[in-house]
Design an enzyme around this catalytic site. Structure first.
Site, PDB file in Angstrom:
ATOM      1  N   GLU A  79       0.861  -1.181   0.000  1.00 42.30           N
ATOM      2  CA  GLU A  79       0.000   0.000   0.000  1.00 42.30           C
ATOM      3  C   GLU A  79       0.901   1.236   0.000  1.00 42.30           C
ATOM      4  O   GLU A  79       1.825   1.317   0.825  1.00 42.30           O
ATOM      5  CB  GLU A  79      -0.896  -0.001   1.239  1.00 42.30           C
ATOM      6  CG  GLU A  79      -1.808  -1.217   1.344  1.00 42.30           C
ATOM      7  CD  GLU A  79      -2.509  -1.275   2.684  1.00 42.30           C
ATOM      8  OE1 GLU A  79      -3.331  -0.375   2.941  1.00 42.30           O
ATOM      9  OE2 GLU A  79      -2.232  -2.205   3.463  1.00 42.30           O
ATOM     10  N   ARG A 330       6.361 -13.279   9.070  1.00 36.87           N
ATOM     11  CA  ARG A 330       6.942 -11.981   8.757  1.00 36.87           C
ATOM     12  C   ARG A 330       8.314 -11.868   9.400  1.00 36.87           C
ATOM     13  O   ARG A 330       8.697 -12.676  10.261  1.00 36.87           O
ATOM     14  CB  ARG A 330       6.033 -10.857   9.241  1.00 36.87           C
ATOM     15  CG  ARG A 330       5.904 -10.771  10.754  1.00 36.87           C
ATOM     16  CD  ARG A 330       4.873  -9.740  11.168  1.00 36.87           C
ATOM     17  NE  ARG A 330       5.229  -8.420  10.687  1.00 36.87           N
ATOM     18  CZ  ARG A 330       4.394  -7.387  10.685  1.00 36.87           C
ATOM     19  NH1 ARG A 330       3.162  -7.537  11.124  1.00 36.87           N
ATOM     20  NH2 ARG A 330       4.786  -6.206  10.252  1.00 36.87           N
ATOM     21  N   LYS A 340       4.770   0.670  11.232  1.00 39.66           N
ATOM     22  CA  LYS A 340       4.657   1.911  10.475  1.00 39.66           C
ATOM     23  C   LYS A 340       4.328   3.079  11.409  1.00 39.66           C
ATOM     24  O   LYS A 340       4.855   4.183  11.254  1.00 39.66           O
ATOM     25  CB  LYS A 340       3.596   1.752   9.402  1.00 39.66           C
ATOM     26  CG  LYS A 340       3.643   2.798   8.304  1.00 39.66           C
ATOM     27  CD  LYS A 340       2.713   2.424   7.163  1.00 39.66           C
ATOM     28  CE  LYS A 340       3.173   1.161   6.460  1.00 39.66           C
ATOM     29  NZ  LYS A 340       2.325   0.823   5.302  1.00 39.66           N
TER      30      LYS A 340
END
Length: 866
Positions: A79, A330, A340
């Site tokens: 994104e 991950r 983030k």
């Protein structure tokens, strides 16, 4: 040689060169192979093991091969609402690697921007993401035909042009209309708070919305009016009608569209309703022909919704195939944050200088710092792919950087804390040039010119001031093992001459040395030791003063001082490392470094004005050096021709490893007492520290010309010649004939003993001994394995014993008493149940350690080392 090291359920390949490294087969490649019938290529060759990745693959490879429509296609779909970081690097590397591995199935990887939230997205993020993906894949083949030219934004290693989810907004809207018509979606007007209340919990089902049973006609009308901008944000949402009693919260009538009166960075004001990621993602995958949607484990619970949407689009004929979602763990890193939200806080609160601050884990940050893309890919490959979450030590990332940089980076002299040396018997105006190799292992890089003259700079730490404060603090003595310059002492300037300190000039206000007056010895040029004179032990670096270039050095370290920032206090900001940056303004570098840096700055300026969209971007950080004895450094993007700035990428060795613990005072007292009654046992620990166990690489291996049971090896022990360059390899004769094949020896990192007295073995002098484990069987049945050392460890590094001070080996174990030291140690060296090499000291078991981790053995267990 290929060393296979098991980690969790994966077999990961460790090779000396980063370019020869490859992913090992894992559960994802096995799922793809078993569900498509296409075999991967280019993966590490490992022994098949049904307890390994294959078991997981068999459990998950349940897709009917008839639903597979090739070619095998993956995608990287970030994104555009932030900068990519090291966690994304794993996803980038693996998606591209899987596509390459299935080249037999037409493997290809798409680049897509999942731009469904205009309030958080921007063109800045789009540009940074595409730049990062291009950079991290630099040096690897792309997926397009040579005939296809991609220009501007579309140029990159991915297949075809850059895709965007916004390209499919009309199709995604049609899919929503299709669901409404099927009675599987409805317009809801519950508030966000009411929707949370109706949703239920993990243990209790939810309640159906009172608007769930609107008619198809009403839902179509309201949804069209939503699109046309008739309603404010929050008035309505479109929800999928699945099941409010599902144990999976993601299936409890999830929202698939919401109203947002915001301009989109790609579509402008064409839309005021935007699809949710969980709805748009499977549609975008399907329309692009993605066969395998590889994502991280947080999307595992979203997979049923992904499949639900994809199946209905396929049934309705909106797409031609159904992608398969597969999840993997991950990347989590110690000593950093990858959230983030936390990264934004670091930037906005100015704890760092920006997204590309070299301490940031963003790809733009590590690129500016100087970490090569090959090192990041190597790190991702070594971590492998699994379903198990893990928190990886940042040291492994740094070791991968060292490994790649050691091979790529030329060497140079840089004096970080200069101390002036005046050579009083040198002609004032004379300069002498020395031709010095740029890289000790790479002749292809050629030589550099290092000038020498009357005044040079050395590191302040290379002179120990016996008569100053540091001498007083140390009882007027030099530190133990100090072999550099002392008052009235001699030292060799690397590649040049031996000098002797005659006088120390001092700053009157601080009494610190400001200048050292020395004499040089012409007959010692370029490493020569005159006959009859003792060899000078100390060798130090230097930079000639009149040709030196001043520069700024940014000494970067880890941004956080704890493994899990914020774990103890709840606020990760509390754990910021106050010493993560030290700025040095008076550094001097040799002229070849300055010349190369200025040439690069000129090339960057010319490339910025040239109209050539096909050429790769030139980065300042592509210029890297190993500043000898200091670390690896890269040119910073803030550099100008008036002020060169270098960033420390990584130190030469891990400076964050736990310091070996000294013995408690009581234990020391006990040792002294025991020594009186049993001197052999009491000296065991000191014995261990007297033997030089060093890391080496086998360069050559072959049979002994006169003994069938012996082999001959040439090994690099990291020895240094008198001139300061690499010494000739050592010759080793070993009784390994028939035990290990020669092709398994060459290029292998091993442990050797380098301070035993040389011994002739059938006419050939052996100057070191290889350490190996043996199962103890006799004759041809004996199994022998050399000790394994992590590839990142430099040749010549001393092995140390866990929880003991660093070793201080004898120069040579040549007396009868000294030779018994090795005999006592050898009897206590063993391989434990985990395959670690250990030393047994009066009931205490200590691992043999390197800067990159323990020494180990590949398969033998519970056996002796000798």
């Amino acid at each position: 040689m290929v060393n296979l090291v098991p980690i969790a359920t994966l077999s990961l390949l460790f090779l000396p060169s980063a370019t020869s490294f490859a992913y090992a087969p894992n559960f994802i490649t096995k799922i793809i192979e078993q569900s498509t019938g296409i075999s991967p290529v280019g993966l590490a060759e490992v022994t098949k093991n049904d307890d390994d990745a294959g078991t997981t693959a068999k459990e998950e490879a349940s897709v009917d091969s008839k639903t597979f429509k090739g070619p095998i296609t993956t995608r990287f779909p970030p994104e555009p609402n932030g900068y990519l970081h090291l966690g994304h690097a794993k996803a980038v590397s693996f998606n591209f690697a899987v596509a390459r591995a299935f080249s037999a199935g037409g493997g290809r990887c798409h680049m897509r921007l999942d731009d469904t939230n205009p309030s958080k997205e921007s063109e800045e993020y789009v540009n940074s993401i595409l730049e990062d993906v291009r950079w991290i894949q630099r040096g690897l083949d792309g997926f397009d035909d040579d005939n296809e030219q991609k220009m501007g934004e579309n140029a990159g290693p991915w297949y075809g042009n850059v895709r965007k989810t916004s390209d499919y907004f009309e199709l995604i809207y049609d899919a929503a209309v299709m669901l409404i018509k099927r009675g599987e979606a409805y317009v809801d007007e519950l508030t966000a708070e009411e929707m949370r209340e109706y949703r239920g919990t993990l243990t209790e089902g939810g309640k159906e919305s009172p608007w769930r049973d609107r008619s198809v006609e009403d839902n179509l009308k309201l949804f069209e009016e939503m699109r046309n901008g008739a309603y404010p944000e929050g008035k309505y949402v479109l929800r999928a009608k699945i099941s409010m009693s599902s144990p999976n919260l993601n299936l409890r009538d999830p929202v698939i569209y919401r109203i947002k009166h915001e301009s989109h960075q790609a579509t402008g004001d064409a839309w005021c309703i935007y699809p949710m990621y969980d709805f748009s993602h499977p549609i975008a995958d399907a329309v692009e022909g993605i066969t395998h949607s590889l994502c991280t484990l947080e999307f595992e619970d979203h997979r049923p919704l992904y499949d639900w949407v994809a199946e209905r689009c396929l049934e309705a004929g909106l797409v031609e195939g159904q992608p398969r979602q597969i999840e993997f763990s991950r990347l989590n890193l110690k000593y950093t944050v990858l959230s983030k939200r936390k990264l934004i806080k670091l930037v906005e609160d100015k704890h760092v200088t920006g997204w590309d601050d070299p301490r940031m884990p963003t790809l733009s940050g590590v690129r500016r710092r100087g970490i090569p893309p090959a090192a990041i890919r190597l790190f991702c490959e070594r971590m492998g792919i699994s379903k198990s979450d893990s928190n990886i030590d940042f040291t492994i990332m740094e070791d991968c950087a060292r490994e790649v940089l050691d091979d790529e980076s030329p060497r140079a002299f840089a004096i970080l804390d200069p101390l002036k040396i005046t050579i009083q018997n040198w002609d004032d105006s004379q300069l002498e040039d020395f031709a010095v190799t740029r890289h000790p292992k790479r002749n292809d890089l050629g030589d550099r010119t290092v000038p020498f003259g009357k005044t040079v700079y050395i590191e302040r730490s290379d002179f120990f001031d016996l008569e100053g404060p540091e001498g007083s603090a140390n009882g007027g003595k030099a530190p133990k093992g100090f072999k550099r310059l002392l008052p009235d002492g001699k030292v060799r300037l690397k590649y040049a001459y031996v000098i002797q300190c005659n006088e120390v000039l001092r700053d009157p206000s601080t009494n610190e040395p400001s200048e050292i007056v020395c004499t040089y010895f012409p007959e010692t040029r370029a490493g020569v030791t005159p006959e009859g004179e003792a060899r000078v032990a100390g060798i130090i670096q230097w930079v000639e003063a009149s040709t030196a270039q001043k520069c700024t050095v940014m000494q970067y370290d880890r941004l956080f001082k704890t493994e899990e920032p914020g774990k103890e206090t709840g606020d990760f900001i509390d754990d910021i490392n106050p010493d993560s940056l030290k700025v040095l303004h008076s550094v001097v570098i040799e002229p070849s470094v300055a010349s190369n840096a200025l040439d690069l700055l000129k090339s960057i300026e010319e490339s910025s004005t040239a109209v050539n969209e096909e050429s790769e971007k030139i980065y300042h950080s592509s210029l890297t050096y190993q500043f000898e004895r200091s670390g690896y450094y890269a040119l910073d993007s803030s550099s100008t021709d008036k002020n060169l700035v270098f960033n420390r990428i990584v130190t030469l060795r891990d400076t964050w490893a736990p310091e070996p613990q000294a013995q408690p005072q009581q234990e020391e007292n006990n040792k002294i007492q025991n020594k009186k009654s049993n001197p052999v046992d009491a000296s065991a620990v000191e014995d261990a520290r007297r033997v030089a166990l060093r890391v080496a690489t086998i360069l050559e291996a072959g049979p002994h010309p006169e003994a069938d049971s012996l082999i001959m090896c040439k090994i690099d022990c990291g020895d240094t010649s008198e001139a300061g360059g690499p010494a000739e390899p050592r010759t080793v004769v070993a009784g390994l004939a028939g035990k290990i094949s020669f092709d398994q020896l060459v290029g292998r990192k091993i442990v050797c003993i380098s301070n035993l007295k040389p011994a002739k073995m059938r006419g050939i002098e052996s100057t070191a001994m290889l350490l190996a484990a043996s199962d103890g069987k006799e004759g041809g049945e004996e199994i022998v394995e050399l000790l394994d050392v992590p590839d990142a460890v430099p040749n010549g590094e001393l092995i140390y014993f866990e929880n003991l001070p660093p070793c201080e080996p004898d120069a040579m174990l040549k007396s009868k008493g000294a030779l018994k030291v090795w005999d006592r140690i050898k009897s206590n060296l063993k391989v434990n149940e985990s395959g670690d090499a250990t030393y047994h000291d009066d009931g205490v078991v200590r691992k043999l350690m390197t800067s990159a981790g323990p020494v180990s053995v590949s398969s033998l267990r519970n056996c002796l080392i000798g």
